[in-house]
Design a protein around this motif. Structure first.
Motif, PDB file in Angstrom:
ATOM      1  N   GLU A 112      78.796 -24.126  -4.577  1.00  0.00           N
ATOM      2  CA  GLU A 112      78.336 -24.546  -3.261  1.00  0.00           C
ATOM      3  C   GLU A 112      79.505 -25.277  -2.608  1.00  0.00           C
ATOM      4  O   GLU A 112      79.897 -26.350  -3.047  1.00  0.00           O
ATOM      5  CB  GLU A 112      77.104 -25.435  -3.386  1.00  0.00           C
ATOM      6  CG  GLU A 112      75.917 -24.667  -3.950  1.00  0.00           C
ATOM      7  CD  GLU A 112      74.678 -25.532  -4.095  1.00  0.00           C
ATOM      8  OE1 GLU A 112      74.623 -26.624  -3.522  1.00  0.00           O
ATOM      9  OE2 GLU A 112      73.771 -25.088  -4.810  1.00  0.00           O
ATOM     10  N   PHE A 113      80.043 -24.669  -1.559  1.00  0.00           N
ATOM     11  CA  PHE A 113      81.308 -25.120  -1.000  1.00  0.00           C
ATOM     12  C   PHE A 113      81.163 -25.882   0.311  1.00  0.00           C
ATOM     13  O   PHE A 113      82.157 -26.292   0.904  1.00  0.00           O
ATOM     14  CB  PHE A 113      82.241 -23.925  -0.816  1.00  0.00           C
ATOM     15  CG  PHE A 113      82.514 -23.213  -2.109  1.00  0.00           C
ATOM     16  CD1 PHE A 113      83.451 -23.708  -2.994  1.00  0.00           C
ATOM     17  CD2 PHE A 113      81.800 -22.079  -2.455  1.00  0.00           C
ATOM     18  CE1 PHE A 113      83.693 -23.071  -4.203  1.00  0.00           C
ATOM     19  CE2 PHE A 113      82.030 -21.434  -3.663  1.00  0.00           C
ATOM     20  CZ  PHE A 113      82.978 -21.926  -4.540  1.00  0.00           C
ATOM     21  N   GLY A 114      79.937 -26.086   0.776  1.00  0.00           N
ATOM     22  CA  GLY A 114      79.717 -26.765   2.050  1.00  0.00           C
ATOM     23  C   GLY A 114      80.288 -28.168   2.087  1.00  0.00           C
ATOM     24  O   GLY A 114      80.887 -28.576   3.088  1.00  0.00           O
ATOM     25  N   ALA A 115      80.126 -28.932   1.017  1.00  0.00           N
ATOM     26  CA  ALA A 115      80.628 -30.309   1.008  1.00  0.00           C
ATOM     27  C   ALA A 115      82.148 -30.346   1.140  1.00  0.00           C
ATOM     28  O   ALA A 115      82.692 -31.138   1.907  1.00  0.00           O
ATOM     29  CB  ALA A 115      80.182 -31.031  -0.261  1.00  0.00           C
ATOM     30  N   LEU A 116      82.836 -29.483   0.406  1.00  0.00           N
ATOM     31  CA  LEU A 116      84.294 -29.438   0.505  1.00  0.00           C
ATOM     32  C   LEU A 116      84.714 -28.986   1.896  1.00  0.00           C
ATOM     33  O   LEU A 116      85.635 -29.560   2.500  1.00  0.00           O
ATOM     34  CB  LEU A 116      84.885 -28.519  -0.561  1.00  0.00           C
ATOM     35  CG  LEU A 116      86.401 -28.352  -0.528  1.00  0.00           C
ATOM     36  CD1 LEU A 116      87.117 -29.701  -0.631  1.00  0.00           C
ATOM     37  CD2 LEU A 116      86.850 -27.413  -1.639  1.00  0.00           C
ATOM     38  N   ALA A 117      84.060 -27.977   2.439  1.00  0.00           N
ATOM     39  CA  ALA A 117      84.400 -27.489   3.775  1.00  0.00           C
ATOM     40  C   ALA A 117      84.215 -28.588   4.822  1.00  0.00           C
ATOM     41  O   ALA A 117      85.074 -28.791   5.687  1.00  0.00           O
ATOM     42  CB  ALA A 117      83.553 -26.261   4.116  1.00  0.00           C
ATOM     43  N   VAL A 118      83.109 -29.311   4.748  1.00  0.00           N
ATOM     44  CA  VAL A 118      82.847 -30.391   5.705  1.00  0.00           C
ATOM     45  C   VAL A 118      83.862 -31.515   5.530  1.00  0.00           C
ATOM     46  O   VAL A 118      84.377 -32.056   6.516  1.00  0.00           O
ATOM     47  CB  VAL A 118      81.395 -30.899   5.581  1.00  0.00           C
ATOM     48  CG1 VAL A 118      81.186 -32.184   6.372  1.00  0.00           C
ATOM     49  CG2 VAL A 118      80.412 -29.821   6.047  1.00  0.00           C
ATOM     50  N   LYS A 119      84.186 -31.864   4.290  1.00  0.00           N
ATOM     51  CA  LYS A 119      85.180 -32.915   4.044  1.00  0.00           C
ATOM     52  C   LYS A 119      86.534 -32.522   4.611  1.00  0.00           C
ATOM     53  O   LYS A 119      87.227 -33.344   5.225  1.00  0.00           O
ATOM     54  CB  LYS A 119      85.288 -33.202   2.538  1.00  0.00           C
ATOM     55  CG  LYS A 119      86.161 -34.380   2.215  1.00  0.00           C
ATOM     56  CD  LYS A 119      85.535 -35.647   2.769  1.00  0.00           C
ATOM     57  CE  LYS A 119      86.361 -36.871   2.465  1.00  0.00           C
ATOM     58  NZ  LYS A 119      85.802 -38.053   3.127  1.00  0.00           N
ATOM     59  N   LEU A 120      86.930 -31.271   4.426  1.00  0.00           N
ATOM     60  CA  LEU A 120      88.206 -30.804   4.978  1.00  0.00           C
ATOM     61  C   LEU A 120      88.179 -30.787   6.505  1.00  0.00           C
ATOM     62  O   LEU A 120      89.165 -31.159   7.148  1.00  0.00           O
ATOM     63  CB  LEU A 120      88.553 -29.417   4.433  1.00  0.00           C
ATOM     64  CG  LEU A 120      88.991 -29.384   2.976  1.00  0.00           C
ATOM     65  CD1 LEU A 120      89.093 -27.943   2.486  1.00  0.00           C
ATOM     66  CD2 LEU A 120      90.307 -30.111   2.783  1.00  0.00           C
ATOM     67  N   ALA A 121      87.070 -30.369   7.095  1.00  0.00           N
ATOM     68  CA  ALA A 121      86.949 -30.377   8.561  1.00  0.00           C
ATOM     69  C   ALA A 121      87.065 -31.800   9.094  1.00  0.00           C
ATOM     70  O   ALA A 121      87.742 -32.045  10.105  1.00  0.00           O
ATOM     71  CB  ALA A 121      85.624 -29.741   8.986  1.00  0.00           C
ATOM     72  N   ASP A 122      86.420 -32.732   8.422  1.00  0.00           N
ATOM     73  CA  ASP A 122      86.500 -34.143   8.805  1.00  0.00           C
ATOM     74  C   ASP A 122      87.943 -34.642   8.711  1.00  0.00           C
ATOM     75  O   ASP A 122      88.451 -35.294   9.628  1.00  0.00           O
ATOM     76  CB  ASP A 122      85.574 -34.956   7.894  1.00  0.00           C
ATOM     77  CG  ASP A 122      85.547 -36.434   8.207  1.00  0.00           C
ATOM     78  OD1 ASP A 122      85.616 -36.816   9.400  1.00  0.00           O
ATOM     79  OD2 ASP A 122      85.421 -37.230   7.257  1.00  0.00           O
ATOM     80  N   ARG A 123      88.616 -34.310   7.628  1.00  0.00           N
ATOM     81  CA  ARG A 123      89.998 -34.781   7.448  1.00  0.00           C
ATOM     82  C   ARG A 123      90.924 -34.137   8.478  1.00  0.00           C
ATOM     83  O   ARG A 123      91.786 -34.809   9.048  1.00  0.00           O
ATOM     84  CB  ARG A 123      90.463 -34.489   6.017  1.00  0.00           C
ATOM     85  CG  ARG A 123      91.812 -35.070   5.649  1.00  0.00           C
ATOM     86  CD  ARG A 123      91.924 -36.594   5.789  1.00  0.00           C
ATOM     87  NE  ARG A 123      90.965 -37.335   5.024  1.00  0.00           N
ATOM     88  CZ  ARG A 123      91.212 -37.965   3.887  1.00  0.00           C
ATOM     89  NH1 ARG A 123      92.419 -37.930   3.366  1.00  0.00           N
ATOM     90  NH2 ARG A 123      90.266 -38.641   3.275  1.00  0.00           N
ATOM     91  N   ILE A 124      90.766 -32.849   8.740  1.00  0.00           N
ATOM     92  CA  ILE A 124      91.600 -32.188   9.757  1.00  0.00           C
ATOM     93  C   ILE A 124      91.371 -32.838  11.115  1.00  0.00           C
ATOM     94  O   ILE A 124      92.323 -33.135  11.847  1.00  0.00           O
ATOM     95  CB  ILE A 124      91.318 -30.670   9.800  1.00  0.00           C
ATOM     96  CG1 ILE A 124      91.885 -30.000   8.537  1.00  0.00           C
ATOM     97  CG2 ILE A 124      91.913 -30.031  11.055  1.00  0.00           C
ATOM     98  CD1 ILE A 124      91.428 -28.560   8.336  1.00  0.00           C
ATOM     99  N   ALA A 125      90.111 -33.077  11.480  1.00  0.00           N
ATOM    100  CA  ALA A 125      89.808 -33.718  12.766  1.00  0.00           C
ATOM    101  C   ALA A 125      90.434 -35.113  12.826  1.00  0.00           C
ATOM    102  O   ALA A 125      91.011 -35.498  13.854  1.00  0.00           O
ATOM    103  CB  ALA A 125      88.294 -33.793  12.972  1.00  0.00           C
ATOM    104  N   ASN A 126      90.333 -35.868  11.741  1.00  0.00           N
ATOM    105  CA  ASN A 126      90.913 -37.216  11.713  1.00  0.00           C
ATOM    106  C   ASN A 126      92.432 -37.179  11.845  1.00  0.00           C
ATOM    107  O   ASN A 126      93.025 -37.980  12.578  1.00  0.00           O
ATOM    108  CB  ASN A 126      90.533 -37.937  10.417  1.00  0.00           C
ATOM    109  CG  ASN A 126      89.121 -38.468  10.441  1.00  0.00           C
ATOM    110  OD1 ASN A 126      88.622 -38.887  11.474  1.00  0.00           O
ATOM    111  ND2 ASN A 126      88.468 -38.449   9.296  1.00  0.00           N
ATOM    112  N   VAL A 127      93.076 -36.263  11.138  1.00  0.00           N
ATOM    113  CA  VAL A 127      94.534 -36.177  11.191  1.00  0.00           C
ATOM    114  C   VAL A 127      94.984 -35.712  12.576  1.00  0.00           C
ATOM    115  O   VAL A 127      95.930 -36.271  13.146  1.00  0.00           O
ATOM    116  CB  VAL A 127      95.075 -35.260  10.067  1.00  0.00           C
ATOM    117  CG1 VAL A 127      96.557 -34.953  10.270  1.00  0.00           C
ATOM    118  CG2 VAL A 127      94.844 -35.910   8.707  1.00  0.00           C
TER     119      VAL A 127
END
Length: 184
Positions: A112-127
């Motif tokens: 289940e990859f949703g958590a990793l995908a959301v975490k990466l989206a959050d980090r990309i948006a923050n950066v």
């Protein structure tokens, strides 16, 4: 399976309300949430993952429980939000992040990859925000990146579509963190 297209509207409304008194730099916090959703859309996230993008901070920053998220949005979104939520009982950012990475890896281990995908989206948006605004948080993300990637990166994820999305996200994050603000 839930009809996540309809639930996306609910996720947005709930997230805006739960963050109504918070700011992200000079903007209402909603801007950050929209940025995370836009990253998800850029990478072709499912509506279910996009619900997770809207809701990723509502438990730690708002007054919602993971259980209530599950009742409205289903178990998959509930597990995604739960996995990316910082525990409140740990004293340091480092200890909180280690716990989150462990929860994300547990979900990834279950394919289940949703958590990793959301975490990466959050980090990309923050950066991206940090680069655009010259935010002091950008240096924190640069300093954390080696440990972040070591904890969460895999050469191949077992589900082909998730593998394609996640590898592209890592490439974007790598490129963002290699560049200096003057060059972006």
């Amino acid at each position: 399976m839930e009809d996540y297209r309809k639930l996306l509207i609910d996720a947005e409304l709930i997230a805006i309300y739960q963050h109504r008194h918070q700011y992200y730099d000079i903007w209402p916090y909603h801007k950050h949430l929209r940025d995370v959703v836009e990253v998800g859309q850029e990478f072709g996230f499912s509506d279910e993952w996009l619900c997770g993008c809207w809701l990723h901070d509502v438990v730690e920053d708002g007054a919602l429980s993971v259980g209530k998220i599950g009742k409205v949005f289903g178990d998959s979104v509930k597990m995604t939000v739960s996995a990316v939520t910082d525990p409140i009982d740990l004293p340091t950012r480092e200890s909180k992040k280690k716990q989150v990475y462990l929860k994300i890896n547990t979900r990834t281990g279950c394919k289940e990859f949703g958590a990793l995908a959301v975490k990466l989206a959050d980090r990309i948006a923050n950066v991206r925000h940090g680069v655009r605004m010259g935010s002091r948080q950008l240096e924190m993300y640069k300093e954390e990146y080696e440990g972040f990637k070591k904890a969460l990166y895999q050469n191949v994820y077992s589900e082909p579509m998730a593998n394609t999305i996640l590898q592209k996200m890592w490439e974007v994050l790598d490129a963002l963190l290699r560049k200096t603000p003057e060059r972006i």
